[in-house]
Design an enzyme around this catalytic site. Structure first.
Site, PDB file in Angstrom:
ATOM      1  N   SER A   1       2.807   4.184  -2.958  1.00 20.12           N
ATOM      2  CA  SER A   1       2.288   5.151  -3.931  1.00 20.12           C
ATOM      3  C   SER A   1       1.445   4.467  -5.010  1.00 20.12           C
ATOM      4  O   SER A   1       0.290   4.839  -5.235  1.00 20.12           O
ATOM      5  CB  SER A   1       3.444   5.898  -4.593  1.00 20.12           C
ATOM      6  OG  SER A   1       4.291   6.444  -3.634  1.00 20.12           O
TER       7      SER A   1
ATOM      8  N   LYS B   1      12.364   0.142 -21.406  1.00 21.99           N
ATOM      9  CA  LYS B   1      12.282   1.048 -20.240  1.00 21.99           C
ATOM     10  C   LYS B   1      13.534   0.881 -19.375  1.00 21.99           C
ATOM     11  O   LYS B   1      14.095   1.857 -18.862  1.00 21.99           O
ATOM     12  CB  LYS B   1      11.007   0.716 -19.453  1.00 21.99           C
ATOM     13  CG  LYS B   1      10.809   1.458 -18.159  1.00 21.99           C
ATOM     14  CD  LYS B   1      10.021   2.710 -18.401  1.00 21.99           C
ATOM     15  CE  LYS B   1       9.777   3.651 -17.232  1.00 21.99           C
ATOM     16  NZ  LYS B   1       9.898   3.202 -15.897  1.00 21.99           N
TER      17      LYS B   1
ATOM     18  N   ALA C   1       0.841  -1.211   0.000  1.00 22.98           N
ATOM     19  CA  ALA C   1       0.000   0.000   0.000  1.00 22.98           C
ATOM     20  C   ALA C   1       0.871   1.254   0.000  1.00 22.98           C
ATOM     21  O   ALA C   1       0.740   2.119   0.852  1.00 22.98           O
ATOM     22  CB  ALA C   1      -0.934  -0.027   1.204  1.00 22.98           C
TER      23      ALA C   1
HETATM   24  P1  NAD Z   1       6.412   2.537  -2.405  1.00 18.50           P
HETATM   25  O1  NAD Z   1       7.667   2.363  -1.622  1.00 18.50           O
HETATM   26  O2  NAD Z   1       5.669   3.826  -2.316  1.00 18.50           O
HETATM   27  O3  NAD Z   1       5.389   1.369  -2.033  1.00 18.50           O
HETATM   28  C1  NAD Z   1       5.757   0.056  -1.790  1.00 18.50           C
HETATM   29  C2  NAD Z   1       4.922  -0.442  -0.618  1.00 18.50           C
HETATM   30  O4  NAD Z   1       5.116  -1.843  -0.468  1.00 18.50           O
HETATM   31  C3  NAD Z   1       5.288   0.208   0.714  1.00 18.50           C
HETATM   32  O5  NAD Z   1       4.127   0.748   1.310  1.00 18.50           O
HETATM   33  C4  NAD Z   1       5.800  -0.962   1.555  1.00 18.50           C
HETATM   34  O6  NAD Z   1       5.516  -0.851   2.949  1.00 18.50           O
HETATM   35  C5  NAD Z   1       5.040  -2.113   0.920  1.00 18.50           C
HETATM   36  N1  NAD Z   1       5.612  -3.431   1.218  1.00 18.50           N
HETATM   37  C6  NAD Z   1       6.905  -3.812   1.173  1.00 18.50           C
HETATM   38  N2  NAD Z   1       7.016  -5.098   1.563  1.00 18.50           N
HETATM   39  C7  NAD Z   1       5.768  -5.530   1.854  1.00 18.50           C
HETATM   40  C8  NAD Z   1       5.230  -6.765   2.312  1.00 18.50           C
HETATM   41  N3  NAD Z   1       6.025  -7.800   2.568  1.00 18.50           N
HETATM   42  N4  NAD Z   1       3.907  -6.858   2.493  1.00 18.50           N
HETATM   43  C9  NAD Z   1       3.083  -5.804   2.260  1.00 18.50           C
HETATM   44  N5  NAD Z   1       3.534  -4.597   1.824  1.00 18.50           N
HETATM   45  C10 NAD Z   1       4.861  -4.480   1.628  1.00 18.50           C
HETATM   46  O7  NAD Z   1       6.774   2.214  -3.923  1.00 18.50           O
HETATM   47  P2  NAD Z   1       6.046   2.750  -5.259  1.00 18.50           P
HETATM   48  O8  NAD Z   1       6.552   4.104  -5.598  1.00 18.50           O
HETATM   49  O9  NAD Z   1       4.592   2.520  -5.133  1.00 18.50           O
HETATM   50  O10 NAD Z   1       6.691   1.758  -6.349  1.00 18.50           O
HETATM   51  C11 NAD Z   1       6.264   0.415  -6.511  1.00 18.50           C
HETATM   52  C12 NAD Z   1       6.856  -0.090  -7.820  1.00 18.50           C
HETATM   53  O11 NAD Z   1       6.262   0.653  -8.892  1.00 18.50           O
HETATM   54  C13 NAD Z   1       8.370   0.145  -7.945  1.00 18.50           C
HETATM   55  O12 NAD Z   1       8.980  -0.919  -8.611  1.00 18.50           O
HETATM   56  C14 NAD Z   1       8.470   1.423  -8.758  1.00 18.50           C
HETATM   57  O13 NAD Z   1       9.683   1.532  -9.504  1.00 18.50           O
HETATM   58  C15 NAD Z   1       7.278   1.250  -9.701  1.00 18.50           C
HETATM   59  N6  NAD Z   1       6.760   2.521 -10.227  1.00 18.50           N
HETATM   60  C16 NAD Z   1       6.473   3.557  -9.382  1.00 18.50           C
HETATM   61  C17 NAD Z   1       5.963   4.746  -9.922  1.00 18.50           C
HETATM   62  C18 NAD Z   1       5.616   5.917  -9.032  1.00 18.50           C
HETATM   63  O14 NAD Z   1       5.309   7.000  -9.561  1.00 18.50           O
HETATM   64  N7  NAD Z   1       5.598   5.786  -7.710  1.00 18.50           N
HETATM   65  C19 NAD Z   1       5.773   4.859 -11.301  1.00 18.50           C
HETATM   66  C20 NAD Z   1       6.055   3.776 -12.139  1.00 18.50           C
HETATM   67  C21 NAD Z   1       6.557   2.602 -11.570  1.00 18.50           C
HETATM   68  O1  KPL Z   2      11.461   6.575 -15.869  1.00 20.84           O
HETATM   69  C1  KPL Z   2      12.151   7.507 -15.543  1.00 20.84           C
HETATM   70  C2  KPL Z   2      12.561   7.566 -14.113  1.00 20.84           C
HETATM   71  O2  KPL Z   2      12.845   8.639 -13.602  1.00 20.84           O
HETATM   72  O3  KPL Z   2      12.585   6.491 -13.490  1.00 20.84           O
HETATM   73  C3  KPL Z   2      12.609   8.509 -16.555  1.00 20.84           C
HETATM   74  C4  KPL Z   2      11.998   9.857 -16.293  1.00 20.84           C
HETATM   75  C5  KPL Z   2      12.192   8.051 -17.946  1.00 20.84           C
HETATM   76  C6  KPL Z   2      14.105   8.638 -16.551  1.00 20.84           C
HETATM   77  O4  KPL Z   2      14.742   7.428 -16.781  1.00 20.84           O
END
Ligand code: NAD
Ligand code: KPL
Length: 309
Positions: A16, A188, A14
């Site tokens: 972002s 990506k 839970a």
């Molecule tokens: P985040 O750190 O905000 O959320 C991850 C959550 O997982 C945390 O709340 C953490 O407590 C929970 N968690 C970890 N271990 C756990 C477990 N064993 N049981 C239950 N919950 C657990 O991360 P995020 O930003 O949401 O990113 C998640 C993935 O999405 C990453 O790989 C990130 O690169 C990718 N992503 C994020 C975004 C963005 O804008 N935030 C965009 C594209 C991709």
């Molecule tokens: O995906 C990205 C990131 O910041 O993780 C961009 C903006 C494309 C840069 O690699």
């Protein structure tokens, strides 16, 4: 479980992305169940009485149900929104609750964690996702939808799209089914390897990399050759212009890895540059510049007290 429309969206992680998906699915009236890390997290969530989604000036709270991994009840559909380094352990905790034909949607950035999860639950269907959505936690249980993006979903084993894609449509989650999701993930990955580490090392915004274009281009050439060597030539098509386009289009932004480092958070290095360097080693490909970058980034992270894996 007879009516496909009533399958609960279990959401593991839970943070972002988990909150962004959970609130939009709940807003569309779909059943959602959050799986919290532990009883303490569940307690603080219950005290907050729900998740809040912030979109521009508008915010709305949703009283979404939640539980811990050791709760009872089978899981048919699981969206995994942990960081790449937590995904395998998190799925292991709930693996015993998965129905034999369960579907997992893996939203992790980079590569490596998806395969680890798929190996852990061979009976389940694992759908990989690549997303350009942007979300961040303003505070606990409050997520800001910062950048409206798109999510590609696909299954490298079976190309048949799941029927629940219409639920994403209903929830306003911009998406499409991709018949070449691995190509998307590799592309990506290549973009992230060419941009993110350098923004950390030069402590700069994406646009400032225009001053280091020789270094960026050398990395792109090596990445293109490596991807072709690993059978992913399509993912490397026109990588140099694409990387330069992204640098310009996101000139004002700090990369996600830069944000992680400045906020003292663990990075996903092992699933980005680390994965690429391991792929080079495993296929006897000399990736001198990528290995050197990995070394510099690892040292930098260590100096900042952050894990280099
Ligand atoms: P985040 O750190 O905000 O959320 C991850 C959550 O997982 C945390 O709340 C953490 O407590 C929970 N968690 C970890 N271990 C756990 C477990 N064993 N049981 C239950 N919950 C657990 O991360 P995020 O930003 O949401 O990113 C998640 C993935 O999405 C990453 O790989 C990130 O690169 C990718 N992503 C994020 C975004 C963005 O804008 N935030 C965009 C594209 C991709
Ligand atoms: O995906 C990205 C990131 O910041 O993780 C961009 C903006 C494309 C840069 O690699």
């Amino acid at each position: 479980m007879t009516d496909q429309a009533q399958v609960t969206w279990h959401i593991l992680g839970a943070g972002s992305m988990g909150m962004l998906w959970a609130t939009r699915l709940a807003r569309a009236g779909l059943p959602v169940m959050l799986i919290m890390r532990n009883a303490e997290r569940l307690r603080t969530y219950k005290a907050a009485q729900g998740l809040t989604l912030v979109e521009g000036e508008h915010s709305q709270q949703f009283a979404i149900q939640a539980q811990t991994p050791d709760s009872d009840g089978p899981i048919q559909r699981l969206l995994v929104t942990c960081k790449a380094y937590d995904a395998e352990h998190a799925v292991r905790q709930i693996a015993g609750r998965l129905r034999p034909n369960a579907e997992l949607i893996l939203l992790q950035n980079g590569l490596g964690s998806q395969q680890a999860v798929a190996n852990l639950v061979p009976q389940a269907r694992c759908i990989f996702a690549s997303s350009t959505e942007g979300a961040f936690r303003e505070s606990d249980w409050r997520v800001v939808h910062a950048g409206h993006g798109h999510t590609w979903l696909g299954d490298s084993d079976q190309d048949c799209p799941p029927t629940w894609l219409k639920e994403l449509q209903q929830s306003g989650i911009s998406h499409e089914w991709s018949s070449n999701i691995l190509t998307r993930l590799w592309r990506k990955l290549a973009l992230n390897c060419a941009i993110n580490p350098l923004t950390v090392l030069y402590n700069c915004r994406n646009g400032d990399l225009q001053r280091h274009s020789d270094e960026v281009n050398v990395l792109c050439v090596e990445l293109s050759n490596l991807l072709a060597h690993c059978g992913h030539a399509e993912a490397a098509h026109d990588l140099i212009p694409e990387v330069n386009r992204v640098i310009q289009a996101t000139a004002n932004n700090y990369s996600s890895m830069h944000q992680d480092v400045t906020q003292g958070r663990r990075t996903e290095i092992s699933y980005l540059l680390g994965y690429v360097c391991a792929a080079a080693r495993d296929s006897q490909f000399t990736a001198m510049h990528l290995q050197a970058l990995h070394q510099r980034l690892s040292e930098h992270l260590q100096q900042h007290g952050l894990p280099c894996a």
